[in-house]
Design an enzyme around this catalytic site. Structure first.
Site, PDB file in Angstrom:
ATOM      1  N   ARG A 177       3.285 -10.324  -3.283  1.00 25.95           N
ATOM      2  CA  ARG A 177       4.495  -9.523  -3.560  1.00 25.95           C
ATOM      3  C   ARG A 177       5.795 -10.252  -3.196  1.00 25.95           C
ATOM      4  O   ARG A 177       6.772  -9.620  -2.784  1.00 25.95           O
ATOM      5  CB  ARG A 177       4.471  -8.178  -2.824  1.00 25.95           C
ATOM      6  CG  ARG A 177       3.277  -7.322  -3.104  1.00 25.95           C
ATOM      7  CD  ARG A 177       3.296  -6.812  -4.543  1.00 25.95           C
ATOM      8  NE  ARG A 177       2.357  -5.722  -4.717  1.00 25.95           N
ATOM      9  CZ  ARG A 177       1.059  -5.876  -5.010  1.00 25.95           C
ATOM     10  NH1 ARG A 177       0.551  -7.086  -5.187  1.00 25.95           N
ATOM     11  NH2 ARG A 177       0.276  -4.823  -5.150  1.00 25.95           N
ATOM     12  N   CYS A 226       3.238   1.691  -4.464  1.00 25.86           N
ATOM     13  CA  CYS A 226       3.111   1.602  -3.012  1.00 25.86           C
ATOM     14  C   CYS A 226       4.487   1.388  -2.379  1.00 25.86           C
ATOM     15  O   CYS A 226       5.272   0.582  -2.848  1.00 25.86           O
ATOM     16  CB  CYS A 226       2.167   0.474  -2.633  1.00 25.86           C
ATOM     17  SG  CYS A 226       0.443   0.913  -2.951  1.00 25.86           S
ATOM     18  N   GLU A 296       7.694  -2.380   0.331  1.00 23.71           N
ATOM     19  CA  GLU A 296       7.287  -3.015  -0.914  1.00 23.71           C
ATOM     20  C   GLU A 296       8.308  -2.578  -1.984  1.00 23.71           C
ATOM     21  O   GLU A 296       8.703  -3.354  -2.833  1.00 23.71           O
ATOM     22  CB  GLU A 296       5.872  -2.538  -1.273  1.00 23.71           C
ATOM     23  CG  GLU A 296       5.072  -3.536  -2.059  1.00 23.71           C
ATOM     24  CD  GLU A 296       4.974  -3.200  -3.514  1.00 23.71           C
ATOM     25  OE1 GLU A 296       5.984  -3.351  -4.224  1.00 23.71           O
ATOM     26  OE2 GLU A 296       3.889  -2.827  -3.948  1.00 23.71           O
TER      27      GLU A 296
HETATM   28  N1  EPU Z   1      -7.191   4.208   1.608  1.00 23.73           N
HETATM   29  C1  EPU Z   1      -7.327   5.327   2.372  1.00 23.73           C
HETATM   30  N2  EPU Z   1      -6.455   6.365   2.189  1.00 23.73           N
HETATM   31  C2  EPU Z   1      -5.453   6.302   1.279  1.00 23.73           C
HETATM   32  C3  EPU Z   1      -5.304   5.137   0.494  1.00 23.73           C
HETATM   33  C4  EPU Z   1      -6.193   4.112   0.680  1.00 23.73           C
HETATM   34  O1  EPU Z   1      -8.220   5.432   3.209  1.00 23.73           O
HETATM   35  O2  EPU Z   1      -4.698   7.270   1.185  1.00 23.73           O
HETATM   36  C5  EPU Z   1      -8.161   3.124   1.777  1.00 23.73           C
HETATM   37  C6  EPU Z   1      -9.035   2.977   0.545  1.00 23.73           C
HETATM   38  O3  EPU Z   1     -10.146   3.812   0.578  1.00 23.73           O
HETATM   39  C7  EPU Z   1      -9.398   1.508   0.586  1.00 23.73           C
HETATM   40  C8  EPU Z   1      -8.194   0.848   1.249  1.00 23.73           C
HETATM   41  O4  EPU Z   1      -7.476   1.892   1.907  1.00 23.73           O
HETATM   42  O5  EPU Z   1     -10.516   1.301   1.398  1.00 23.73           O
HETATM   43  C9  EPU Z   1      -7.295   0.144   0.242  1.00 23.73           C
HETATM   44  O6  EPU Z   1      -6.838   1.083  -0.721  1.00 23.73           O
HETATM   45  P1  EPU Z   1      -6.636   0.717  -2.261  1.00 23.73           P
HETATM   46  O7  EPU Z   1      -7.877   0.091  -2.793  1.00 23.73           O
HETATM   47  O8  EPU Z   1      -6.094   1.929  -2.938  1.00 23.73           O
HETATM   48  O9  EPU Z   1      -5.588  -0.433  -2.279  1.00 23.73           O
HETATM   49  P2  EPU Z   1      -4.215  -0.592  -1.538  1.00 23.73           P
HETATM   50  O10 EPU Z   1      -4.352  -1.764  -0.636  1.00 23.73           O
HETATM   51  O11 EPU Z   1      -3.728   0.678  -0.942  1.00 23.73           O
HETATM   52  C10 EPU Z   1      -3.262  -2.301  -3.268  1.00 23.73           C
HETATM   53  C11 EPU Z   1      -1.898  -2.507  -3.835  1.00 23.73           C
HETATM   54  C12 EPU Z   1      -1.707  -1.617  -5.048  1.00 23.73           C
HETATM   55  C13 EPU Z   1      -2.768  -1.927  -6.082  1.00 23.73           C
HETATM   56  C14 EPU Z   1      -4.137  -1.710  -5.441  1.00 23.73           C
HETATM   57  C15 EPU Z   1      -5.281  -2.107  -6.365  1.00 23.73           C
HETATM   58  C16 EPU Z   1      -0.292  -3.066  -2.095  1.00 23.73           C
HETATM   59  C17 EPU Z   1       0.736  -2.544  -1.173  1.00 23.73           C
HETATM   60  N3  EPU Z   1      -0.904  -2.161  -2.844  1.00 23.73           N
HETATM   61  O12 EPU Z   1      -3.279  -0.969  -2.782  1.00 23.73           O
HETATM   62  O13 EPU Z   1      -0.435  -1.957  -5.595  1.00 23.73           O
HETATM   63  O14 EPU Z   1      -2.637  -1.085  -7.212  1.00 23.73           O
HETATM   64  O15 EPU Z   1      -4.267  -2.511  -4.264  1.00 23.73           O
HETATM   65  O16 EPU Z   1      -5.394  -3.484  -6.435  1.00 23.73           O
HETATM   66  O17 EPU Z   1      -0.544  -4.268  -2.142  1.00 23.73           O
HETATM   67  C18 EPU Z   1       1.901  -1.473  -5.643  1.00 23.73           C
HETATM   68  O18 EPU Z   1       2.076  -2.652  -5.394  1.00 23.73           O
HETATM   69  O19 EPU Z   1       2.848  -0.683  -5.803  1.00 23.73           O
HETATM   70  C19 EPU Z   1       0.542  -0.966  -5.725  1.00 23.73           C
HETATM   71  C20 EPU Z   1       0.271   0.305  -5.943  1.00 23.73           C
END
Ligand code: EPU
Length: 302
Positions: A177, A226, A296
């Protein structure tokens, strides 16, 4: 900000730009939050240096707007004008494995257009809202894909040098990012080199990513994706969720019930509601985990 001087208004239009008066940023951002200002839409990249010199000479500050999908803008009359590229008629041109794309092109449409030409690699980016320029600027990524991996060349307006330059992919660094572009660089177009893949296979990848996204993110609601970057080795969403903050709100700014790192505008949230929610959640995470979450979302303060 209102551009009052009729000579300046005429000069902006003579350079081939559209000038829209009193535009509401709430209507141009996915969060649906933000004040009003004049908006300049650029039709010719070559007019940018003259336009920005003109604004500078009149002491008018400006901000570049991409697709408005990752942006939180303060309320009220904004003390800057907004500059945005107009949508061109040909957003993407394909030549072998190279896709030449205008920065104003919609990212999702670009992914499917390339797919129809049997060019893949970007399946993970399918549900990421916004323009190609915005994605490039911050190296958008999802499901293991980041746009920076495919960049061969970028045409950019470099504000520091006040001219348009072409940069090769290896002159730019793409991190999580984050990129080496200066904050006031304006993305104009990009050449991506994409791997050949049959359309049916790309479509399969796109379907899988769409399903994952639908299952975990609040897609129908007003959000900027995010809010925080993930700290190294951890998940901001999981931390916020573990603190029981889903549904926590300040005014109509609310932590999503579906994904705790998405903050939604559940009605008529103001920028100060959203900023207070961000500050409050950051503080609680810091207190509980000793980690200071970094934004972000891009914030345009006055
Ligand atoms: N999780 C929770 N509770 C929640 C959300 C997530 O327990 O409310 C847990 C999930 O179960 C999982 C872990 O946290 O084990 C990671 O969650 P997720 O797979 O949804 O990915 P993320 O790290 O929250 C990142 C990016 C997203 C992107 C997704 C998919 C960032 C900040 N976020 O989210 O990007 O869509 O991976 O690759 O890097 C964005 O940049 O705006 C964005 C949405």
């Amino acid at each position: 900000m209102k551009i009052e001087d009729p000579k300046l208004v005429a000069a902006i239009r003579e350079l081939g730009n559209d000038l829209e008066r009193g535009t509401s940023l709430a209507e141009l951002t996915y969060l649906g939050i933000g004040g009003t200002t004049d908006l300049i839409r650029i039709h010719r990249h070559e007019a940018i240096p003259d336009l920005l010199n003109l604004l500078d000479s009149q002491g008018i500050s400006h901000r570049f707007l991409g697709g408005g999908s990752n942006l939180l803008v303060v309320d009220g009359e904004l003390p800057f004008v907004v500059v945005q590229l107009a949508k061109p008629s040909d957003e993407v041109l394909i030549d072998g494995n190279i896709a030449a794309i205008d920065a104003a092109a919609d990212l999702g449409r670009t992914v499917t257009f390339c797919a129809k030409h049997n060019l893949g690699g970007m399946e993970g980016l399918i549900g990421v809202p916004g323009t190609v320029g915005g994605a490039l600027r911050m190296n958008a990524g999802a499901y293991g894909t980041q746009i920076g991996s495919y960049v061969r060349e970028v045409k950019v307006y470099r504000a520091a040098a006040r001219r348009i330059e072409i940069l090769k992919g290896d002159q730019i660094s793409f991190e999580y990012r984050h990129t080496s572009f200066a904050p006031d660089d304006m993305m104009l177009s990009v050449k991506l080199e994409l791997p050949s893949k049959p359309f049916s296979e790309i479509l399969q990848g796109i379907r899988i990513c769409n399903e994952k996204r639908r299952a975990s993110q609040p897609l129908g609601q007003k959000s900027a994706g995010c809010i925080f970057k993930n700290p190294p080795g951890a998940s901001a969403g999981r931390m916020i969720d573990e603190l029981g903050l889903k549904g926590f709100s300040v005014g109509d700014a609310r932590v999503s019930d579906r994904h705790a790192n998405f903050f939604v505008n559940a009605g008529k949230a103001s920028a100060s509601d959203m900023l207070a929610l961000i500050a409050n959640v950051r503080e609680r995470v810091r207190g509980a985990y000793g980690v200071t979450l970094e934004n972000e979302v891009v914030v345009w303060n006055a």
